[in-house]
Design a protein around this motif. Sequence first.
Motif, PDB file in Angstrom:
ATOM      1  N   GLN A 362     -12.990  10.107  -4.849  1.00 38.58           N
ATOM      2  CA  GLN A 362     -13.749  11.201  -4.234  1.00 38.58           C
ATOM      3  C   GLN A 362     -12.873  12.433  -4.011  1.00 38.58           C
ATOM      4  N   ARG A 363     -11.583  12.185  -3.690  1.00 33.65           N
ATOM      5  CA  ARG A 363     -10.671  13.298  -3.414  1.00 33.65           C
ATOM      6  C   ARG A 363      -9.332  13.009  -4.107  1.00 33.65           C
ATOM      7  N   PRO A 364      -9.172  13.456  -5.350  1.00 38.36           N
ATOM      8  CA  PRO A 364      -7.984  13.097  -6.144  1.00 38.36           C
ATOM      9  C   PRO A 364      -6.651  13.525  -5.523  1.00 38.36           C
ATOM     10  N   LYS A 365      -6.658  14.535  -4.648  1.00 41.75           N
ATOM     11  CA  LYS A 365      -5.401  14.989  -4.039  1.00 41.75           C
ATOM     12  C   LYS A 365      -5.206  14.440  -2.622  1.00 41.75           C
ATOM     13  N   PHE A 366      -5.789  13.270  -2.378  1.00 40.25           N
ATOM     14  CA  PHE A 366      -5.711  12.625  -1.063  1.00 40.25           C
ATOM     15  C   PHE A 366      -4.378  11.871  -0.997  1.00 40.25           C
ATOM     16  N   PHE A 367      -3.350  12.517  -0.462  1.00 42.31           N
ATOM     17  CA  PHE A 367      -1.987  11.973  -0.515  1.00 42.31           C
ATOM     18  C   PHE A 367      -1.859  10.665   0.266  1.00 42.31           C
ATOM     19  N   SER A 368      -2.333  10.632   1.519  1.00 39.99           N
ATOM     20  CA  SER A 368      -2.173   9.431   2.343  1.00 39.99           C
ATOM     21  C   SER A 368      -2.824   8.221   1.695  1.00 39.99           C
ATOM     22  N   ALA A 369      -4.031   8.406   1.162  1.00 39.42           N
ATOM     23  CA  ALA A 369      -4.729   7.299   0.503  1.00 39.42           C
ATOM     24  C   ALA A 369      -3.975   6.855  -0.752  1.00 39.42           C
ATOM     25  N   SER A 370      -3.363   7.806  -1.463  1.00 43.09           N
ATOM     26  CA  SER A 370      -2.619   7.473  -2.683  1.00 43.09           C
ATOM     27  C   SER A 370      -1.404   6.603  -2.369  1.00 43.09           C
ATOM     28  N   VAL A 371      -0.657   6.970  -1.324  1.00 43.67           N
ATOM     29  CA  VAL A 371       0.510   6.180  -0.929  1.00 43.67           C
ATOM     30  C   VAL A 371       0.074   4.809  -0.402  1.00 43.67           C
ATOM     31  N   ASP A 372      -1.006   4.795   0.376  1.00 46.92           N
ATOM     32  CA  ASP A 372      -1.510   3.518   0.900  1.00 46.92           C
ATOM     33  C   ASP A 372      -1.968   2.601  -0.234  1.00 46.92           C
ATOM     34  N   LEU A 373      -2.597   3.178  -1.256  1.00 51.98           N
ATOM     35  CA  LEU A 373      -3.034   2.379  -2.405  1.00 51.98           C
ATOM     36  C   LEU A 373      -1.822   1.824  -3.155  1.00 51.98           C
ATOM     37  N   ALA A 374      -0.803   2.657  -3.353  1.00 51.62           N
ATOM     38  CA  ALA A 374       0.414   2.197  -4.036  1.00 51.62           C
ATOM     39  C   ALA A 374       1.040   1.025  -3.288  1.00 51.62           C
ATOM     40  N   ASN A 375       1.116   1.136  -1.968  1.00 50.33           N
ATOM     41  CA  ASN A 375       1.696   0.057  -1.167  1.00 50.33           C
ATOM     42  C   ASN A 375       0.850  -1.217  -1.225  1.00 50.33           C
ATOM     43  N   MET A 376      -0.468  -1.047  -1.308  1.00 50.81           N
ATOM     44  CA  MET A 376      -1.332  -2.236  -1.375  1.00 50.81           C
ATOM     45  C   MET A 376      -1.220  -2.908  -2.746  1.00 50.81           C
ATOM     46  N   TYR A 377      -1.041  -2.110  -3.807  1.00 50.05           N
ATOM     47  CA  TYR A 377      -0.767  -2.715  -5.125  1.00 50.05           C
ATOM     48  C   TYR A 377       0.529  -3.529  -5.064  1.00 50.05           C
ATOM     49  N   ALA A 378       1.528  -2.974  -4.370  1.00 48.18           N
ATOM     50  CA  ALA A 378       2.801  -3.696  -4.230  1.00 48.18           C
ATOM     51  C   ALA A 378       2.600  -4.990  -3.455  1.00 48.18           C
ATOM     52  N   GLU A 379       1.772  -4.928  -2.407  1.00 49.81           N
ATOM     53  CA  GLU A 379       1.465  -6.115  -1.601  1.00 49.81           C
ATOM     54  C   GLU A 379       0.831  -7.197  -2.474  1.00 49.81           C
TER      55      GLU A 379
END
Length: 513
Positions: A362-379
Amino acid sequence: MRAGAHKREVIATVSRTPLVLKLLKTSEQRRRTMSAISKNSLKSSLLQLECHFTWALLKEDVDLDDLEETIGYQLEFFIESNTTNYNLLSYVYHLMNSNEKALRNLQKAEEVVKKNYPDEIARRSLVTWGNYAWIYYHMERYEEAQTYVSKVENSCKKLSSTAQWKIKLPEIYAEQGWSLLKFGAKYYERAKNCFENALKNEPNNPTFNAGYAIAMYRLEDFASRRCEEVSPSIEPLKRAVELNPKDTFIMALLALKLQDLNQVGEGERYIAEAMQETPDFPHFLRYAAKFYRRKGEVDKALEILKKALAVTPKSAFLHHQLGLCYRGKLFQLKRTTRFPPQKQVEELIRLSIFHFKTGIDQRPKFFSASVDLANMYAEAKRYEEAEEMFQKAFQINILSNNDKQEFYYQYGNFQRFHMKSESEAIKYYTEGLKIEEDSYARKQCRNYLKKLLEQRIQRGVGDANDFGTLGFVHNLNGEKHEAIECYEKAIALYPNNEEYLSALYDLRLSISS
């Protein structure tokens, strides 16, 4: 040959003679010169106007698509601020190269003023007319631009005998304040100043007080990320709620602030009261859910978020908050259960990833969500996807220094804990530390970096770079003697390094002086 045809031929022949051609050329040059003078004069007048085009609102500081969606949402759910939102949306459409849409929104702003303030049309339309003038200027419709410039000038003269262009009306200060708030953290201080100026004339105006309280809250939230333990927003928030007890959005912010100050019971009282007042208002519900998530009542937060999502299903903020809730449940499960059921773990990871990803869609430049998603992929041990997401997050072109520090901190953690690379973790923690702006992320970079470097040195694997970086950390902490010792060891391993020699020289000089 007929007389008419002969006459036209003679005129055509004469018009091609050198003298006539020279006169025509001179006339055209004069016309162009006059046009340039007129255009420059118009531009000079435009720069005097109080409107979005003169408030230094830079498009590189904001995600225009997201801002367009946010304003559209507010136009749907907020009634009082429609003129302000239509004016701002017109400016956003201009930045998106859609001047026709910009003009249509200015027309809507005019309609709102005529309906709600029939006796104050000039006073309430100065910003709208200023935006009209600028948009017509950019469309090269200079006569229409001049018409609106004249409307502003004439209105200012009528409203104030001393003003030709700029008239310091509280409504204009407030409108500027609301616009600045929408353009992000670097504008919050200016927004606060605008609302302060508006309140000098109308100290009991509920809308101006609400704007001031929001600006103070945002500044304080930003300050907390810079590790400043201050709480100046509590009184403005209470004042705003006192003046308008039906503003449940402000009530939610007040509740969150009370929660920050460990006054959870009082904060929850405001949330409960607001829930009675506006049980289906998504802009309130999103913050009510945040209150309960932070309180540890994650299931209640999820219930509220799903209710809000039913009203605004495309809200990136709500999807991000849902992702945080599922992530919270995952971490809580891992903390409290020695052997958590694998299926339950996988489901919570799946739900968290789904909502973070939906928010980014919905918001491609959503920085916080992007970092949170990266961390969840790592999890989830999906390391390639985590790496890709981290890189996408860092390529967002509207990142603040705080965002960059957060990236370096989180990516350093990823390298350290998931990829098991101390050297890469050290590299990124150092990058975060180099950005000279205090924040929680920078503080964590410094702490983790110091710990890692000391461990490497104790194991006997520290090299010149490790000693030099540890010297840099000690120096930042004000530990000059320890810093000197580290730089001396770094130079012993790398004798001609100019960076280490320069740092050592400066440190010794600072101690001796």
